[in-house]
Write an enzyme that holds these catalytic residues in place. Structure first.
Site, PDB file in Angstrom:
ATOM      1  N   SER A   1       0.840  -1.224   0.000  1.00  0.00           N
ATOM      2  CA  SER A   1       0.000   0.000   0.000  1.00  0.00           C
ATOM      3  C   SER A   1       0.861   1.255   0.000  1.00  0.00           C
ATOM      4  O   SER A   1       0.509   2.259  -0.623  1.00  0.00           O
ATOM      5  CB  SER A   1      -0.954  -0.005   1.199  1.00  0.00           C
ATOM      6  OG  SER A   1      -0.254   0.176   2.413  1.00  0.00           O
ATOM      7  N   ASN A   2       2.010   1.209   0.666  1.00  0.00           N
ATOM      8  CA  ASN A   2       2.915   2.366   0.614  1.00  0.00           C
ATOM      9  C   ASN A   2       3.528   2.512  -0.775  1.00  0.00           C
ATOM     10  O   ASN A   2       3.685   3.628  -1.277  1.00  0.00           O
ATOM     11  CB  ASN A   2       4.008   2.236   1.674  1.00  0.00           C
ATOM     12  CG  ASN A   2       3.525   2.726   3.040  1.00  0.00           C
ATOM     13  OD1 ASN A   2       3.272   3.895   3.229  1.00  0.00           O
ATOM     14  ND2 ASN A   2       3.367   1.812   3.961  1.00  0.00           N
TER      15      ASN A   2
ATOM     16  N   ARG B   1      21.928 -15.396   5.323  1.00  0.00           N
ATOM     17  CA  ARG B   1      21.591 -13.982   5.170  1.00  0.00           C
ATOM     18  C   ARG B   1      22.585 -13.267   4.277  1.00  0.00           C
ATOM     19  O   ARG B   1      22.210 -12.489   3.396  1.00  0.00           O
ATOM     20  CB  ARG B   1      21.540 -13.289   6.553  1.00  0.00           C
ATOM     21  CG  ARG B   1      20.262 -13.534   7.297  1.00  0.00           C
ATOM     22  CD  ARG B   1      20.209 -12.708   8.583  1.00  0.00           C
ATOM     23  NE  ARG B   1      18.928 -12.921   9.232  1.00  0.00           N
ATOM     24  CZ  ARG B   1      17.810 -12.259   8.906  1.00  0.00           C
ATOM     25  NH1 ARG B   1      17.831 -11.348   7.941  1.00  0.00           N
ATOM     26  NH2 ARG B   1      16.674 -12.517   9.527  1.00  0.00           N
TER      27      ARG B   1
ATOM     28  N   ARG C   1      12.806  -7.433   5.846  1.00  0.00           N
ATOM     29  CA  ARG C   1      14.093  -8.096   6.089  1.00  0.00           C
ATOM     30  C   ARG C   1      15.024  -7.175   6.884  1.00  0.00           C
ATOM     31  O   ARG C   1      15.105  -5.984   6.615  1.00  0.00           O
ATOM     32  CB  ARG C   1      14.785  -8.426   4.755  1.00  0.00           C
ATOM     33  CG  ARG C   1      14.119  -9.503   3.953  1.00  0.00           C
ATOM     34  CD  ARG C   1      14.265 -10.869   4.534  1.00  0.00           C
ATOM     35  NE  ARG C   1      15.652 -11.373   4.502  1.00  0.00           N
ATOM     36  CZ  ARG C   1      16.003 -12.556   5.012  1.00  0.00           C
ATOM     37  NH1 ARG C   1      15.116 -13.294   5.639  1.00  0.00           N
ATOM     38  NH2 ARG C   1      17.243 -12.988   4.929  1.00  0.00           N
TER      39      ARG C   1
ATOM     40  N   HIS D   1       8.306   3.432   9.376  1.00  0.00           N
ATOM     41  CA  HIS D   1       8.057   2.557  10.530  1.00  0.00           C
ATOM     42  C   HIS D   1       6.767   3.012  11.204  1.00  0.00           C
ATOM     43  O   HIS D   1       6.574   4.216  11.430  1.00  0.00           O
ATOM     44  CB  HIS D   1       9.237   2.624  11.503  1.00  0.00           C
ATOM     45  CG  HIS D   1       9.047   1.783  12.728  1.00  0.00           C
ATOM     46  ND1 HIS D   1       9.183   0.411  12.717  1.00  0.00           N
ATOM     47  CD2 HIS D   1       8.717   2.135  14.004  1.00  0.00           C
ATOM     48  CE1 HIS D   1       8.950  -0.053  13.942  1.00  0.00           C
ATOM     49  NE2 HIS D   1       8.665   0.971  14.735  1.00  0.00           N
TER      50      HIS D   1
ATOM     51  N   THR E   1      19.892   2.565   8.893  1.00  0.00           N
ATOM     52  CA  THR E   1      21.252   2.340   9.402  1.00  0.00           C
ATOM     53  C   THR E   1      21.345   0.878   9.857  1.00  0.00           C
ATOM     54  O   THR E   1      20.357   0.149   9.828  1.00  0.00           O
ATOM     55  CB  THR E   1      21.534   3.263  10.612  1.00  0.00           C
ATOM     56  OG1 THR E   1      20.533   2.991  11.609  1.00  0.00           O
ATOM     57  CG2 THR E   1      21.465   4.727  10.217  1.00  0.00           C
TER      58      THR E   1
HETATM   59  C1  GRF Z   1       3.137  -0.618   7.072  1.00  0.00           C
HETATM   60  O1  GRF Z   1       2.431  -0.372   8.274  1.00  0.00           O
HETATM   61  C2  GRF Z   1       4.573  -0.171   7.230  1.00  0.00           C
HETATM   62  O2  GRF Z   1       4.714   0.840   8.206  1.00  0.00           O
HETATM   63  C3  GRF Z   1       5.272  -1.412   7.663  1.00  0.00           C
HETATM   64  O3  GRF Z   1       4.651  -2.430   6.867  1.00  0.00           O
HETATM   65  C4  GRF Z   1       3.244  -2.138   6.819  1.00  0.00           C
HETATM   66  C5  GRF Z   1       2.642  -2.617   5.526  1.00  0.00           C
HETATM   67  O4  GRF Z   1       3.084  -1.813   4.484  1.00  0.00           O
HETATM   68  N1  GRF Z   1       6.684  -1.348   7.456  1.00  0.00           N
HETATM   69  P1  GRF Z   1       2.550  -1.989   2.954  1.00  0.00           P
HETATM   70  O5  GRF Z   1       1.030  -1.929   2.968  1.00  0.00           O
HETATM   71  O6  GRF Z   1       3.037  -3.341   2.472  1.00  0.00           O
HETATM   72  O7  GRF Z   1       3.154  -0.827   2.252  1.00  0.00           O
END
Ligand code: GRF
Length: 212
Positions: A15-16, A67, A93, A111, A143
Site C-alpha cells: 500500500s505504501n 543472510r 528483512r 516505521h 542504518t
Molecule cells: C506498514 O504499516 C509499514 O509501516 C510497515 O509495513 C506495513 C505494511 O506496508 N513497514 P505496505 O502496505 O506493504 O506498504
C-alpha cells in the site's frame, strides 16, 4: 528536471508502494520509480508494480543458504538498476551491516510508530499496552541498527478509548500514505539530506512534521 531514480523494496501488500506510485504521476514529482524488488513471491505489491508498468522482480530469501548470500544477491540486483534512492516500503528483512553501509545515506524506511518509541514489531499493540495517547509513523534513514536512523519525517494520530491494534494500524496507515510521498519527495528533490547522522531540511537541522 531530472527525476531521482527510485528502487522500492517490498515484502507484502504494497500500500505504501501504491501511494508512491500515485504520487509519482504528479507533474512536479522529483522522483520516478524505476524498479521494485520483493523478497516474497506472493507479495501483492509485485502486482501493483506490474499494473503500473514498473519492472519488478522477486528475490526469494528462502532460496539462499544464509543472510549474507541473500544480501549480496540483492546488492548485485540493486547495483544493476543504479538507483539514486532505495525505499523500503513494508520490506520486512533485517539487512546486514555490509549491505546497509553500502547504501547508507540513500536508503530510507517507514516505521509504524513515533520513533524512538516502539522500534521493532507489534508497535500498535505495544503502544496500547504502554497507555500512550499519541501514536503515529516515522520515515527515517536506514542504518545498521533496527529503526534507529535519523528521522526524516513523522505524522501523529490520537489513540482513542477502546482502540484495538487493528483500529490503530488502520489510522496510522492513512498517515503513512501522506507522510511517505512527502518525505520521498523531500529527499528526491534535495530538500532533505543526511548530514553527520542528522537530517537537514532546507539547509537546517530538522525534518517534516505532518499534523492534523
Ligand atoms: C506498514 O504499516 C509499514 O509501516 C510497515 O509495513 C506495513 C505494511 O506496508 N513497514 P505496505 O502496505 O506493504 O506498504
Amino acid at each position: 528536471m531530472t527525476k531521482a531514480r527510485i528502487l522500492v523494496l517490498i515484502s507484502g501488500g504494497g500500500s505504501n508502494l501504491q501511494t508512491l506510485i500515485d504520487a509519482s504521476r504528479q507533474p512536479d514529482c522529483a522522483y520516478e520509480i524505476v524498479h521494485v524488488i520483493s523478497n516474497r513471491p506472493e507479495a501483492y505489491g509485485l502486482s501493483r508494480a506490474e499494473q503500473a508498468h514498473i519492472p519488478a522482480r522477486c528475490l526469494d530469501h528462502k532460496a539462499f543458504k544464509d543472510r549474507s548470500s541473500f544480501d549480496a544477491a540483492l546488492a548485485q540486483m540493486i547495483d544493476e538498476v543504479r538507483p539514486d534512492l532505495i525505499v523500503y516500503a513494508g520490506f520486512m528483512r533485517i539487512m546486514g551491516a555490509d549491505f546497509v553501509s553500502r547504501y547508507e545515506g540513500r536508503m530510507i524506511n517507514i516505521h509504524p510508530s513515533l520513533l524512538p518509541n516502539f522500534p521493532g514489531l507489534h508497535t500498535h499493540a505495544r503502544a496500547l499496552e504502554a497507555g500512550v495517547t499519541i501514536h503515529g509513523c516515522t520515515v527515517h534513514w536506514v542504518t545498521a541498527g533496527v529503526d534507529e536512523g535519523a528521522i526524516i519525517g513523522q505524522a501523529a494520530v490520537p489513540i482513542l478509548p477502546g482502540d484495538t491494534p487493528d483500529d490503530l494500524a488502520a489510522r496510522v496507515l492513512v498517515q503513512e500514505h501522506r507522510l511517505y510521498p512527502a518525505c520521498v519527495q523531500a529527499v528526491a528533490s534535495g530538500r532533505a539530506k543526511l548530514v553527520d547522522c542528522r537530517t537537514w531540511l532546507d539547509g537546517r537541522p530538522g525534518g517534516l512534521a505532518l499534523l492534523g
